[in-house]
Design a protein around this motif. Structure first.
Motif, PDB file in Angstrom:
ATOM      1  N   THR A 291      10.241  -3.345  15.863  1.00 26.47           N
ATOM      2  CA  THR A 291       9.286  -3.971  14.935  1.00 26.47           C
ATOM      3  C   THR A 291       7.957  -4.396  15.573  1.00 26.47           C
ATOM      4  OG1 THR A 291       9.117  -5.516  13.065  1.00 26.47           O
ATOM      5  CG2 THR A 291      10.036  -6.412  15.089  1.00 26.47           C
TER       6      THR A 291
ATOM      7  N   THR B 213       6.291  -7.241  15.669  1.00 32.03           N
ATOM      8  CA  THR B 213       6.295  -8.454  16.496  1.00 32.03           C
ATOM      9  C   THR B 213       6.854  -8.174  17.883  1.00 32.03           C
ATOM     10  OG1 THR B 213       6.238 -10.096  14.747  1.00 32.03           O
ATOM     11  CG2 THR B 213       7.490 -10.709  16.701  1.00 32.03           C
TER      12      THR B 213
ATOM     13  N   LYS C 248       7.926   5.577  11.036  1.00 30.93           N
ATOM     14  CA  LYS C 248       8.495   4.235  10.957  1.00 30.93           C
ATOM     15  C   LYS C 248       7.574   3.337  10.137  1.00 30.93           C
ATOM     16  CE  LYS C 248      10.136   0.071  12.019  1.00 30.93           C
ATOM     17  NZ  LYS C 248       9.498  -1.177  11.595  1.00 30.93           N
TER      18      LYS C 248
ATOM     19  N   THR D  30       9.610  -2.986   3.329  1.00 31.56           N
ATOM     20  CA  THR D  30       9.326  -4.426   3.194  1.00 31.56           C
ATOM     21  C   THR D  30       8.755  -4.709   1.810  1.00 31.56           C
ATOM     22  OG1 THR D  30       8.759  -4.369   5.539  1.00 31.56           O
ATOM     23  CG2 THR D  30       8.262  -6.398   4.377  1.00 31.56           C
TER      24      THR D  30
ATOM     25  N   CYS E  93      -0.122 -13.377   2.504  1.00 31.54           N
ATOM     26  CA  CYS E  93      -0.836 -13.687   3.749  1.00 31.54           C
ATOM     27  C   CYS E  93      -0.586 -12.558   4.726  1.00 31.54           C
ATOM     28  CB  CYS E  93      -0.328 -14.998   4.338  1.00 31.54           C
ATOM     29  SG  CYS E  93      -0.505 -16.374   3.218  1.00 31.54           S
TER      30      CYS E  93
ATOM     31  N   TRP F  36       0.677  -3.499   7.394  1.00 33.72           N
ATOM     32  CA  TRP F  36       1.576  -2.513   6.760  1.00 33.72           C
ATOM     33  C   TRP F  36       2.510  -3.192   5.769  1.00 33.72           C
ATOM     34  CZ3 TRP F  36       0.353   2.284   6.712  1.00 33.72           C
ATOM     35  CH2 TRP F  36      -0.477   2.774   7.713  1.00 33.72           C
TER      36      TRP F  36
ATOM     37  N   GLY G 268       2.237  -6.318   4.416  1.00 34.20           N
ATOM     38  CA  GLY G 268       1.489  -7.013   3.362  1.00 34.20           C
ATOM     39  C   GLY G 268       0.996  -6.059   2.276  1.00 34.20           C
TER      40      GLY G 268
ATOM     41  N   VAL H 119      -7.308 -12.469   8.144  1.00 36.84           N
ATOM     42  CA  VAL H 119      -8.229 -12.961   9.175  1.00 36.84           C
ATOM     43  C   VAL H 119      -9.050 -11.809   9.766  1.00 36.84           C
ATOM     44  CG1 VAL H 119      -6.866 -14.990   9.853  1.00 36.84           C
ATOM     45  CG2 VAL H 119      -6.374 -12.787  10.925  1.00 36.84           C
ATOM     46  N   GLU H 120      -8.616 -10.567   9.512  1.00 41.24           N
ATOM     47  CA  GLU H 120      -9.328  -9.392  10.044  1.00 41.24           C
ATOM     48  C   GLU H 120     -10.271  -8.852   8.966  1.00 41.24           C
ATOM     49  OE1 GLU H 120      -9.458  -7.585  12.821  1.00 41.24           O
ATOM     50  OE2 GLU H 120      -8.195  -9.021  13.913  1.00 41.24           O
TER      51      GLU H 120
ATOM     52  N   THR I 275       2.614 -11.834   8.589  1.00 45.40           N
ATOM     53  CA  THR I 275       1.521 -11.729   9.552  1.00 45.40           C
ATOM     54  C   THR I 275       1.984 -11.509  10.996  1.00 45.40           C
ATOM     55  OG1 THR I 275       1.486 -14.069  10.102  1.00 45.40           O
ATOM     56  CG2 THR I 275       0.177 -13.404   8.195  1.00 45.40           C
ATOM     57  N   GLY I 276       3.195 -11.932  11.337  1.00 46.75           N
ATOM     58  CA  GLY I 276       3.622 -11.950  12.739  1.00 46.75           C
ATOM     59  C   GLY I 276       2.960 -13.095  13.495  1.00 46.75           C
TER      60      GLY I 276
ATOM     61  N   GLU J 232       6.202 -18.579  10.721  1.00 45.99           N
ATOM     62  CA  GLU J 232       4.979 -18.366   9.936  1.00 45.99           C
ATOM     63  C   GLU J 232       4.726 -19.522   8.971  1.00 45.99           C
ATOM     64  OE1 GLU J 232       3.855 -14.525   8.765  1.00 45.99           O
ATOM     65  OE2 GLU J 232       5.009 -13.521  10.324  1.00 45.99           O
TER      66      GLU J 232
ATOM     67  N   LEU K  94      13.098 -14.062   7.495  1.00 45.10           N
ATOM     68  CA  LEU K  94      12.822 -12.843   6.721  1.00 45.10           C
ATOM     69  C   LEU K  94      13.579 -12.849   5.389  1.00 45.10           C
ATOM     70  CD1 LEU K  94      14.154 -10.898   9.657  1.00 45.10           C
ATOM     71  CD2 LEU K  94      11.890 -10.263   8.916  1.00 45.10           C
TER      72      LEU K  94
ATOM     73  N   LEU L 296      16.085 -10.095   4.248  1.00 46.02           N
ATOM     74  CA  LEU L 296      17.410 -10.027   4.870  1.00 46.02           C
ATOM     75  C   LEU L 296      18.207 -11.299   4.618  1.00 46.02           C
ATOM     76  CD1 LEU L 296      15.968  -8.104   7.754  1.00 46.02           C
ATOM     77  CD2 LEU L 296      18.204  -7.469   6.852  1.00 46.02           C
TER      78      LEU L 296
ATOM     79  N   HIS M 171      15.949  -3.463   3.995  1.00 43.74           N
ATOM     80  CA  HIS M 171      15.351  -2.250   3.416  1.00 43.74           C
ATOM     81  C   HIS M 171      16.396  -1.297   2.874  1.00 43.74           C
ATOM     82  CE1 HIS M 171      11.964  -3.800   5.345  1.00 43.74           C
ATOM     83  NE2 HIS M 171      11.763  -2.922   6.305  1.00 43.74           N
TER      84      HIS M 171
HETATM   85  N1  LIG Z   1      10.744  -8.144   6.659  1.00 39.38           N
HETATM   86  C1  LIG Z   1      10.987  -7.039   7.325  1.00 39.38           C
HETATM   87  O1  LIG Z   1      12.009  -6.390   7.166  1.00 39.38           O
HETATM   88  C2  LIG Z   1       9.961  -6.515   8.269  1.00 39.38           C
HETATM   89  C3  LIG Z   1       9.809  -5.142   8.464  1.00 39.38           C
HETATM   90  C4  LIG Z   1       8.810  -4.685   9.342  1.00 39.38           C
HETATM   91  C5  LIG Z   1       8.012  -5.602  10.009  1.00 39.38           C
HETATM   92  N2  LIG Z   1       8.234  -6.952   9.823  1.00 39.38           N
HETATM   93  C6  LIG Z   1       7.432  -7.983  10.498  1.00 39.38           C
HETATM   94  O2  LIG Z   1       6.365  -8.334   9.600  1.00 39.38           O
HETATM   95  C7  LIG Z   1       5.235  -8.808  10.348  1.00 39.38           C
HETATM   96  C8  LIG Z   1       4.000  -7.992   9.960  1.00 39.38           C
HETATM   97  O3  LIG Z   1       4.195  -6.634  10.341  1.00 39.38           O
HETATM   98  P1  LIG Z   1       3.093  -5.506  10.019  1.00 39.38           P
HETATM   99  O4  LIG Z   1       3.671  -4.229  10.505  1.00 39.38           O
HETATM  100  O5  LIG Z   1       2.624  -5.640   8.627  1.00 39.38           O
HETATM  101  O6  LIG Z   1       1.939  -5.983  11.043  1.00 39.38           O
HETATM  102  P2  LIG Z   1       0.365  -5.663  10.955  1.00 39.38           P
HETATM  103  O7  LIG Z   1      -0.160  -5.936  12.309  1.00 39.38           O
HETATM  104  O8  LIG Z   1       0.168  -4.302  10.349  1.00 39.38           O
HETATM  105  O9  LIG Z   1      -0.173  -6.744   9.904  1.00 39.38           O
HETATM  106  C9  LIG Z   1      -0.249  -8.108  10.146  1.00 39.38           C
HETATM  107  C10 LIG Z   1      -1.510  -8.607   9.457  1.00 39.38           C
HETATM  108  O10 LIG Z   1      -1.523 -10.029   9.433  1.00 39.38           O
HETATM  109  C11 LIG Z   1      -2.862 -10.450   9.653  1.00 39.38           C
HETATM  110  N3  LIG Z   1      -2.852 -11.858  10.106  1.00 39.38           N
HETATM  111  C12 LIG Z   1      -2.576 -12.348  11.339  1.00 39.38           C
HETATM  112  N4  LIG Z   1      -2.685 -13.684  11.341  1.00 39.38           N
HETATM  113  C13 LIG Z   1      -3.043 -14.051  10.082  1.00 39.38           C
HETATM  114  C14 LIG Z   1      -3.290 -15.294   9.467  1.00 39.38           C
HETATM  115  N5  LIG Z   1      -3.222 -16.436  10.149  1.00 39.38           N
HETATM  116  N6  LIG Z   1      -3.622 -15.296   8.157  1.00 39.38           N
HETATM  117  C15 LIG Z   1      -3.720 -14.142   7.454  1.00 39.38           C
HETATM  118  N7  LIG Z   1      -3.491 -12.929   7.991  1.00 39.38           N
HETATM  119  C16 LIG Z   1      -3.137 -12.880   9.292  1.00 39.38           C
HETATM  120  C17 LIG Z   1      -3.392  -9.479  10.668  1.00 39.38           C
HETATM  121  O11 LIG Z   1      -4.807  -9.463  10.675  1.00 39.38           O
HETATM  122  C18 LIG Z   1      -2.796  -8.169  10.188  1.00 39.38           C
HETATM  123  O12 LIG Z   1      -3.637  -7.490   9.273  1.00 39.38           O
HETATM  124  C19 LIG Z   1       5.644  -8.676  11.806  1.00 39.38           C
HETATM  125  O13 LIG Z   1       6.191  -9.886  12.243  1.00 39.38           O
HETATM  126  C20 LIG Z   1       6.725  -7.603  11.780  1.00 39.38           C
HETATM  127  O14 LIG Z   1       7.552  -7.634  12.905  1.00 39.38           O
HETATM  128  C21 LIG Z   1       9.158  -7.419   8.955  1.00 39.38           C
END
Ligand SMILES: NC(=O)c1ccc[n+]([C@@H]2O[C@H](COP(=O)([O-])OP(=O)(O)OC[C@H]3O[C@@H](n4cnc5c(N)ncnc54)[C@H](O)[C@@H]3O)[C@@H](O)[C@H]2O)c1
Length: 418
Positions: free
Chosen positions: A151, A153, A180, A189, A213, A217, A219, A238-239, A270-271, A299, A338, A341, A347
């Motif tokens: 993942t 994170t 992936k 997600t 938030c 990917w 979000g 934030v980006e 957001t991670g 988070e 999460l 889960l 998923h």
């Molecule tokens: N729930 C699940 O089953 C599942 C599946 C895959 C990934 N994840 C986890 O979800 C998280 C996000 O993964 P991703 O692939 O979308 O990452 P990503 O890097 O594509 O997206 C994260 C987004 O969050 C934004 N962000 C960071 N800090 C922020 C803040 N304070 N406020 C608003 N936006 C902020 C970033 O700018 C970025 O656009 C990670 O922790 C990842 O490990 C969870």
């Protein structure tokens, strides 16, 4: 064989659910058949720290079919499906160390139990195995050929380790495969997060204001699905590029302090740490639902919520009601873990088929290339990524075009203009 699970009597129920998932994992099935015949992982010891779900069980069976000795622990205290853990022990003879809702002490005890087997390859979802190996002072990393990370994170943590120069073995960032994150993070997600919120609350999405938030990917996936169900979606980022993308995708974008007043449902993906915190809780409407689908339970600032509250009640399974001074209620879902889960099944198998095809082929890739990979965090070879997409399309009965020789030549040349 040693193991630590909730109840072995749940095994037969788990077996049926594992088979149900298998029906939607055609690519992994193909890999398993080949592994069964060729035994490319013969004698290999693999330590896995993954969500103990029906899809993970299919990956475990595939690695075992290839000849590997596998141990499994959970990558989140709240994501284990106890019937799946029981079936893996009883039917697949895999040492599983995972009990749903285990406390942090047991969680880390289970991680150590999996590592006791002296693995040559690790598979992580969040980098907890790799982190535990690196924190141990007893040369625990010595026999490891490489690790694989599922993942976003986890990949972020590994890149931080590589940057600091502390990473002691090569890592394959499975998350970075296009087959992936394009699919698992977005469509997986996207759907399962909404599924978790619905199972926990039975909330009506249509007409709700849903605040997302993080427009990465995950979000993007949740925002699109929530809109599809009739929600008024607000995105906080934030980006600047991601925020602009959300604007052009037709979402309202604003700072979280502003969105906090408007939202009915808040979802963090957001991670990052403490995205939703005291100042936001103070602005929220009475009855707001707050959930996280990012990897760690950091988070949402749960400690702040606890401190601000005068009363706390478990309203439903995975819904905790916090009453703030003045009487306003905020509902925290799935203990901030999460939500897909904690309150649903993760998923769908259809999408995990590709993620875990990457993991299975990644293990084979490391086995073939052991000793040749330098220290660092690498993506899967593009050839394997494309092959997984090709097999998935085939399983869906979808055919595509191929380049003509003229087109191949044209796309590789620079001389020809208008
Ligand atoms: N729930 C699940 O089953 C599942 C599946 C895959 C990934 N994840 C986890 O979800 C998280 C996000 O993964 P991703 O692939 O979308 O990452 P990503 O890097 O594509 O997206 C994260 C987004 O969050 C934004 N962000 C960071 N800090 C922020 C803040 N304070 N406020 C608003 N936006 C902020 C970033 O700018 C970025 O656009 C990670 O922790 C990842 O490990 C969870």
């Amino acid at each position: 064989m040693k193991y630590d699970i909730k109840d072995i009597k749940l095994a037969d129920k788990g077996r049926l659910r594992i088979e149900w998932a298998e029906q939607n994992m055609p690519v992994l099935r193909l890999i398993r058949e080949r592994f069964r015949k060729q035994k490319p992982l013969k004698g290999l010891r693999v330590a896995c720290c993954l969500h103990v779900t029906t899809e993970t069980a299919n990956l475990m069976e595939t690695l075992k079919a290839g000849g590997a000795e596998v141990r499994l622990c959970a990558s989140n205290p709240l994501s284990t499906q106890d019937d799946v853990a029981a079936s893996l022990v009883k039917h697949t003879k895999i040492g599983v160390y995972a009990v749903r809702a285990e406390n942090n002490k047991t969680y880390y005890k289970h991680i150590n139990a999996v590592l006791e087997n002296k693995p040559q390859i690790t598979i992580d979802d969040g980098a907890d195995l790799v982190s535990a190996l690196h924190k141990s002072k007893t040369g625990a990393t010595d026999g490891i050929w490489a690790g694989l990370e599922e993942t976003t994170t986890g990949v972020i943590r590994l890149r931080a380790m590589a940057k600091e120069g502390v990473l002691k073995f090569p890592m394959i960032a499975i998350n970075d495969s296009e087959t992936k994150h394009f699919f698992d993070n977005r469509y997986g997600t996207g759907q399962s997060t909404i599924d978790g919120i619905l199972r926990a609350t039975n909330h009506l999405i249509a007409g709700s204001r849903v605040v997302i938030c993080g427009y990465g990917w995950c979000g993007r996936g949740v925002a699109t699905r929530a809109r599809g169900m009739g929600a008024d979606v607000i995105v906080c980022e934030v980006e600047p590029v991601k925020a602009l993308e959300a604007v052009m995708d037709g979402f309202r974008v604003m700072p979280l302090m502003q969105a906090a007043k408007l939202g009915d449902v808040f979802i963090t993906l957001t991670g990052d740490i403490h995205v939703l915190r005291k100042e936001h809780f103070l602005k929220m409407k009475d009855g707001a639902l707050v959930a996280n689908s990012g990897h760690f339970n950091v988070e949402i600032d749960i400690e702040a919520l606890e401190k601000m509250s005068t009363k706390k009640r478990a309203m439903r399974h995975e819904v905790e009601e916090y009453t703030l001074k003045g009487g306003k209620r905020i509902h925290l879902l799935g203990q901030g873990r999460l939500i897909n889960l904690a309150a649903a099944e993760g998923h769908p198998a259809m999408v995990m088929d590709m993620s875990f095809a990457n993991q299975a082929l990644g293990v084979e890739y490391v086995m073939k290339n052991r000793g040749k990979l330098g220290l660092g965090v690498y993506p899967m070879p593009e050839k394997i990524d494309k092959e997984i997409a090709r097999l998935k399309l085939k399983s869906l009965g979808v055919k595509i075009d191929t380049l003509t020789p003229e087109q191949k030549e044209y796309l590789a040349a620079w001389q020809m203009g208008t």
